[in-house]
Scaffold this motif. Structure first.
Motif, short mmCIF file in Angstrom:
data_model
loop_
_atom_site.label_atom_id
_atom_site.label_comp_id
_atom_site.label_asym_id
_atom_site.label_seq_id
_atom_site.Cartn_x
_atom_site.Cartn_y
_atom_site.Cartn_z
N ASP A 14 -9.30 -20.85 1.36
CA ASP A 14 -9.49 -20.69 -0.08
C ASP A 14 -9.23 -19.27 -0.56
O ASP A 14 -8.99 -19.05 -1.74
CB ASP A 14 -10.91 -21.09 -0.48
N ASP A 15 -9.35 -18.30 0.31
CA ASP A 15 -9.25 -16.90 -0.08
C ASP A 15 -8.28 -16.17 0.85
O ASP A 15 -8.70 -15.52 1.79
CB ASP A 15 -10.64 -16.26 -0.02
N PRO A 16 -6.97 -16.32 0.58
CA PRO A 16 -6.02 -15.67 1.48
C PRO A 16 -6.18 -14.15 1.44
O PRO A 16 -6.62 -13.57 0.44
CB PRO A 16 -4.66 -16.10 0.95
N ARG A 17 -5.85 -13.54 2.51
CA ARG A 17 -5.94 -12.09 2.57
C ARG A 17 -4.98 -11.45 1.58
O ARG A 17 -3.86 -11.92 1.39
CB ARG A 17 -5.63 -11.60 3.98
N PRO A 18 -5.41 -10.38 0.92
CA PRO A 18 -4.51 -9.72 -0.05
C PRO A 18 -3.32 -9.08 0.67
O PRO A 18 -3.44 -8.66 1.82
CB PRO A 18 -5.40 -8.67 -0.69
N GLN A 19 -2.23 -9.05 -0.04
CA GLN A 19 -1.04 -8.40 0.50
C GLN A 19 -1.24 -6.89 0.47
O GLN A 19 -1.68 -6.33 -0.53
CB GLN A 19 0.20 -8.77 -0.31
N VAL A 20 -0.90 -6.24 1.54
CA VAL A 20 -1.01 -4.80 1.63
C VAL A 20 0.40 -4.24 1.74
O VAL A 20 1.17 -4.65 2.60
CB VAL A 20 -1.85 -4.38 2.85
N TRP A 21 0.71 -3.32 0.85
CA TRP A 21 2.05 -2.73 0.84
C TRP A 21 1.94 -1.29 1.32
O TRP A 21 1.06 -0.55 0.91
CB TRP A 21 2.65 -2.78 -0.56
N PRO A 22 2.86 -0.87 2.16
CA PRO A 22 2.82 0.51 2.62
C PRO A 22 3.14 1.48 1.48
O PRO A 22 3.86 1.16 0.56
CB PRO A 22 3.88 0.58 3.73
N ARG A 23 2.55 2.65 1.56
CA ARG A 23 2.82 3.65 0.52
C ARG A 23 4.10 4.40 0.84
O ARG A 23 4.53 4.45 2.00
CB ARG A 23 1.65 4.61 0.39
N ASN A 24 4.71 4.97 -0.16
CA ASN A 24 5.90 5.77 0.05
C ASN A 24 5.54 7.12 0.60
O ASN A 24 4.62 7.79 0.10
CB ASN A 24 6.66 5.97 -1.27
N VAL A 25 6.23 7.53 1.62
CA VAL A 25 5.97 8.82 2.25
C VAL A 25 7.27 9.59 2.30
O VAL A 25 8.28 9.08 2.76
CB VAL A 25 5.41 8.62 3.68
N ASP A 26 7.24 10.81 1.81
CA ASP A 26 8.42 11.66 1.87
C ASP A 26 8.30 12.58 3.07
O ASP A 26 7.26 13.23 3.28
CB ASP A 26 8.55 12.49 0.59
N PHE A 27 9.37 12.71 3.84
CA PHE A 27 9.39 13.62 4.99
C PHE A 27 10.14 14.86 4.67
O PHE A 27 11.16 14.96 4.16
CB PHE A 27 9.98 12.94 6.23
#
Length: 81
Positions: A68-81
């Motif tokens: 009933d409660d799927p796990r929320p989608q987690v998106w990676p953050r943008n990282v500048d090198f």
């Protein structure tokens, strides 16, 4: 409760008591070592343990709330090198 030596010397009495429904505890060097119980009691205990036992997959499927409660989608953050 029997000492190991007494249980050896009176093994028939130990078995008779166990078969009469009275599990017999045997000690070695003053510490509990084993319990002698009837085959019927042993089979009953094993069956009860099997009735409570489920597979790991069933354990995961029984976990509440996932359907009933799927796990929320987690998106990676943008990282500048």
């Amino acid at each position: 409760m029997w000492t190991l030596q007494d249980a050896k010397n009176h093994f028939s009495a130990v078995v008779d008591a166990a078969m009469a429904g009275q599990p017999q505890q045997v000690t070695r060097r003053g510490k509990p070592a084993v319990v002698v119980l009837s085959a019927a009691d042993y089979d009953r205990m094993r069956q009860a343990a099997q009735d409570r036992h489920h597979s790991f997959l069933q354990h995961l499927l029984d976990f509440p709330g996932l359907e009933d409660d799927p796990r929320p989608q987690v998106w990676p953050r943008n990282v500048d090198f």
